[in-house]
Design an enzyme around this catalytic site. Structure first.
Site, PDB file in Angstrom:
ATOM      1  CG  ASP A 158     -70.986  66.680  34.840  1.00  0.00           C
ATOM      2  OD1 ASP A 158     -69.951  66.438  35.501  1.00  0.00           O
ATOM      3  OD2 ASP A 158     -71.841  67.521  35.199  1.00  0.00           O
ATOM      4  CD  GLU A 210     -48.689  54.921   8.571  1.00  0.00           C
ATOM      5  OE1 GLU A 210     -49.337  55.220   9.558  1.00  0.00           O
ATOM      6  OE2 GLU A 210     -49.233  54.652   7.472  1.00  0.00           O
ATOM      7  CG  HIS A 264     -48.709  64.079  16.931  1.00  0.00           C
ATOM      8  ND1 HIS A 264     -48.093  65.318  16.918  1.00  0.00           N
ATOM      9  CD2 HIS A 264     -50.055  64.330  16.804  1.00  0.00           C
ATOM     10  CE1 HIS A 264     -49.007  66.264  16.780  1.00  0.00           C
ATOM     11  NE2 HIS A 264     -50.198  65.695  16.720  1.00  0.00           N
TER      12      HIS A 264
HETATM   13  C1  HEM Z   1     -53.635  64.888  18.753  1.00  0.00           C
HETATM   14  C2  HEM Z   1     -52.714  64.490  14.014  1.00  0.00           C
HETATM   15  C3  HEM Z   1     -50.838  68.979  14.046  1.00  0.00           C
HETATM   16  C4  HEM Z   1     -51.149  69.059  18.857  1.00  0.00           C
HETATM   17  C5  HEM Z   1     -53.574  64.405  17.469  1.00  0.00           C
HETATM   18  C6  HEM Z   1     -54.109  63.131  17.022  1.00  0.00           C
HETATM   19  C7  HEM Z   1     -53.839  63.035  15.688  1.00  0.00           C
HETATM   20  C8  HEM Z   1     -53.151  64.228  15.290  1.00  0.00           C
HETATM   21  C9  HEM Z   1     -54.209  61.875  14.769  1.00  0.00           C
HETATM   22  C10 HEM Z   1     -54.814  62.091  17.888  1.00  0.00           C
HETATM   23  C11 HEM Z   1     -56.240  62.411  18.153  1.00  0.00           C
HETATM   24  C12 HEM Z   1     -56.493  63.157  19.434  1.00  0.00           C
HETATM   25  O1  HEM Z   1     -55.926  62.812  20.469  1.00  0.00           O
HETATM   26  O2  HEM Z   1     -57.235  64.134  19.392  1.00  0.00           O
HETATM   27  C13 HEM Z   1     -52.120  65.679  13.610  1.00  0.00           C
HETATM   28  C14 HEM Z   1     -51.707  65.972  12.257  1.00  0.00           C
HETATM   29  C15 HEM Z   1     -51.195  67.233  12.268  1.00  0.00           C
HETATM   30  C16 HEM Z   1     -51.256  67.729  13.629  1.00  0.00           C
HETATM   31  C17 HEM Z   1     -51.839  65.023  11.090  1.00  0.00           C
HETATM   32  C18 HEM Z   1     -50.627  68.063  11.142  1.00  0.00           C
HETATM   33  C19 HEM Z   1     -50.914  67.877   9.882  1.00  0.00           C
HETATM   34  C20 HEM Z   1     -50.711  69.374  15.356  1.00  0.00           C
HETATM   35  C21 HEM Z   1     -50.114  70.605  15.797  1.00  0.00           C
HETATM   36  C22 HEM Z   1     -50.172  70.609  17.156  1.00  0.00           C
HETATM   37  C23 HEM Z   1     -50.843  69.386  17.562  1.00  0.00           C
HETATM   38  C24 HEM Z   1     -49.527  71.689  14.884  1.00  0.00           C
HETATM   39  C25 HEM Z   1     -49.667  71.636  18.131  1.00  0.00           C
HETATM   40  C26 HEM Z   1     -48.607  72.382  17.938  1.00  0.00           C
HETATM   41  C27 HEM Z   1     -51.886  67.958  19.224  1.00  0.00           C
HETATM   42  C28 HEM Z   1     -52.342  67.731  20.584  1.00  0.00           C
HETATM   43  C29 HEM Z   1     -53.055  66.530  20.556  1.00  0.00           C
HETATM   44  C30 HEM Z   1     -53.020  66.052  19.181  1.00  0.00           C
HETATM   45  C31 HEM Z   1     -52.117  68.628  21.797  1.00  0.00           C
HETATM   46  C32 HEM Z   1     -53.768  65.865  21.723  1.00  0.00           C
HETATM   47  C33 HEM Z   1     -52.797  64.993  22.487  1.00  0.00           C
HETATM   48  C34 HEM Z   1     -53.462  64.389  23.710  1.00  0.00           C
HETATM   49  O3  HEM Z   1     -54.128  65.118  24.439  1.00  0.00           O
HETATM   50  O4  HEM Z   1     -53.285  63.195  23.920  1.00  0.00           O
HETATM   51  N1  HEM Z   1     -52.995  65.052  16.396  1.00  0.00           N
HETATM   52  N2  HEM Z   1     -51.830  66.748  14.411  1.00  0.00           N
HETATM   53  N3  HEM Z   1     -51.141  68.663  16.441  1.00  0.00           N
HETATM   54  N4  HEM Z   1     -52.315  66.943  18.416  1.00  0.00           N
HETATM   55 FE1  HEM Z   1     -51.987  66.815  16.447  1.00  0.00          FE
END
Ligand code: HEM
Length: 474
Positions: free
Chosen positions: A211, A264, A327
């Site tokens: 909500d 980048e 990502h």
């Molecule tokens: C989202 C960075 C590791 C899964 C994000 C976001 C960033 C980010 C900047 C966008 C913010 C958000 O949507 O919450 C990183 C960095 C990592 C890392 C720098 C390692 C140093 C991981 C790992 C996983 C993961 C190991 C899973 C195996 C996700 C998921 C989202 C996400 C599921 C949300 C995507 C969405 O719902 O749109 N990450 N992440 N991340 N990350 Fe990572």
């Protein structure tokens, strides 16, 4: 009445077993606790009946410090209505080997990945992790328990951490420690070390949070984060509604900020991006601009507050705004992955609770810092996540999506996306990018050099965070 795990929970309207569960479940599982300052203790138990008894007594004593979820939720409400901040967060988890050392193997949760552990050769191979001898010291050993101590204030976190340490009996060994330290940008949003807003997109398990999301952010009409409890809570027997806790993933992921920032810049040069459009290079790698703006929604950053999350990839099926290899598109395709019906695809999402570690002399969010001021190691993400099914959530995401070069399914004639550009582990092919935002057929083709891997896994483990009543029974 058993807890209905097929839907999100209204904690204010909970009754019966669901209501009782709020006093028994550890906090941070259903909703993140503030842990700007975080201490992580990795513990080893002694292999003897006396050692097992001491370890059990320690965990029992620790139960009085573990905040049940109801207390946390009430503290958040009080704070929001102008009251005082909350009390420190303490969380406790056991590995499969830990259950064994306590003499409780028969009570250990059944998830096969949990039973194998992260150091297992098959797990390491499946996830393309570095070989265990290359991990940092504490993670090379058999770990039996983890204790997390966090708070918004450094003083409160440290005081609580000292109290927890004082409870350690001689037979429980402190194998290693981690210190998490939150970072924020000028807008007050939490960021990770490459400088991007992190932690924005989460599955929401409480109807009150859904909500809030609908009323106080960009809404839930396109992407609804409401998620059934069975995506984070484990029941025993399965599907019985008898909740026993949640699986907890911990992975230390070192970030080479200099390499990432340089890549980048090189990508922006390669794509001949000029002026503020140069920021689109990094935005395409992550899927969001530094301020959190999804690149699939906008060609430039802003407005940043609140950070947008009400989107999917339906208007970008050719990936001319957000590339398939970005990502957030790899780790949550929001129904566009092409291999499963959207409702099955959602089942892989997990509750992320990561925290940054390492201190910086440079400004992590700053744009004009010379590259040689950027750290090449010693900083990164303590990736943490709660799961109900490790194989279908964390492992699936890392192995099949992030490391899977053929995911998501792309239109006929388009080259495979390749690995997740942030966390993909394995060989990285050259990639295709849209030159101009939203314009079909402007990609430079396969000539673009592969984006380098700037995240290195340094170790980790799978834990189970049980109910307080379990800890008190020890
Ligand atoms: C989202 C960075 C590791 C899964 C994000 C976001 C960033 C980010 C900047 C966008 C913010 C958000 O949507 O919450 C990183 C960095 C990592 C890392 C720098 C390692 C140093 C991981 C790992 C996983 C993961 C190991 C899973 C195996 C996700 C998921 C989202 C996400 C599921 C949300 C995507 C969405 O719902 O749109 N990450 N992440 N991340 N990350 Fe990572």
């Amino acid at each position: 009445m058993p807890v209905d795990l097929t839907v999100p929970l209204s904690w204010k309207g909970a009754s019966g077993d669901a209501d009782a569960m709020l006093d028994d479940l550890q906090s941070n599982i259903l909703k993140p606790c503030v842990r700007e300052h975080l201490h992580i203790l990795l513990l080893g138990f002694t292999d003897s009946p006396e050692g097992a008894a001491e370890a059990r007594a320690f965990l029992n004593a620790l139960a009085s410090k573990v905040k049940p979820v109801r207390t946390h939720l009430r503290e958040v409400d009080t704070f929001k209505s102008g009251g005082v901040g909350g009390t420190p967060y303490v969380g406790v988890g056991l590995t499969h080997a830990g259950y064994g050392k306590l003499g409780l193997s028969a009570q250990a949760p059944a998830d096969p990945s949990f039973r194998r552990g992260m150091r297992d050769a098959q797990t390491q191979q499946d996830l393309s992790d570095p070989a265990v001898p290359e991990w940092e010291e504490p993670y090379r050993e058999e770990i039996h328990a983890v204790v997390l101590v966090g708070d918004a204030s450094a003083t409160a976190a440290t005081a609580e951490y000292q109290l927890v340490k004082a409870l350690l009996p001689p037979s429980v060994r402190l194998i290693g420690e981690e210190t998490g330290l939150g970072m924020r940008n000028a807008d007050g949003d939490g960021i990770e070390h490459f400088g991007y807003v992190d932690g924005r997109s989460q599955p929401l398990f409480l109807t009150e949070d859904v909500d809030d999301e609908r009323r106080s952010t960009d809404g839930t009409s396109v992407w609804n984060p409401a998620t059934a409890l069975d995506r984070v809570l484990v029941a025993d027997p399965p599907a019985s509604g008898e909740v026993i806790g949640s699986y907890f993933v911990l992975r230390k992921l070192e970030q080479n900020v200099r390499v990432f920032r340089q890549a980048e810049e090189e990508l922006a040069n390669e794509l001949k991006l000029v002026g503020s459009d140069r920021d689109r290079a990094g935005a395409m790698v992550v899927g969001r601009f530094r301020d959190g703006t999804p690149v699939t929604l906008q060609s430039a950053a802003g407005p940043h507050s609140p950070v947008m999350n009400n989107f999917d990839y339906a208007s970008d099926d050719q990936a001319v705004k957000c590339p398939f290899q970005g990502h957030i598109r790899k780790t949550n395709p929001r129904g566009s992955g092409g291999f499963e019906p959207p409702e099955n695809e959602r089942e892989h999402l997990m509750a992320r609770r990561g925290q940054t570690y390492g201190e910086r002399k440079d400004d992590p969010a700053g744009r004009d810092v010379p590259l040689n001021y950027r750290p090449t190691g010693g900083v990164g993400l303590l990736f943490m996540a709660f799961n109900s099914d490790l194989g279908n959530q964390f492992e699936f995401t890392q192995q099949r999506w992030a490391n899977g070069s053929g995911f998501p399914r792309v239109p006929t004639g388009t080259p495979e996306p390749g690995l997740d550009l942030v966390i993909g582990q394995g060989s990285r092919p050259a990639a295709v990018w849209p030159l101009n935002w939203g314009e079909q057929g402007t990609g430079p083709g396969l000539g673009t050099p592969a984006f380098p891997q700037a995240v290195t896994m340094k170790g980790g483990e799978y834990f189970f965070m049980p109910l307080l009543s379990f800890l008190r029974s020890l």
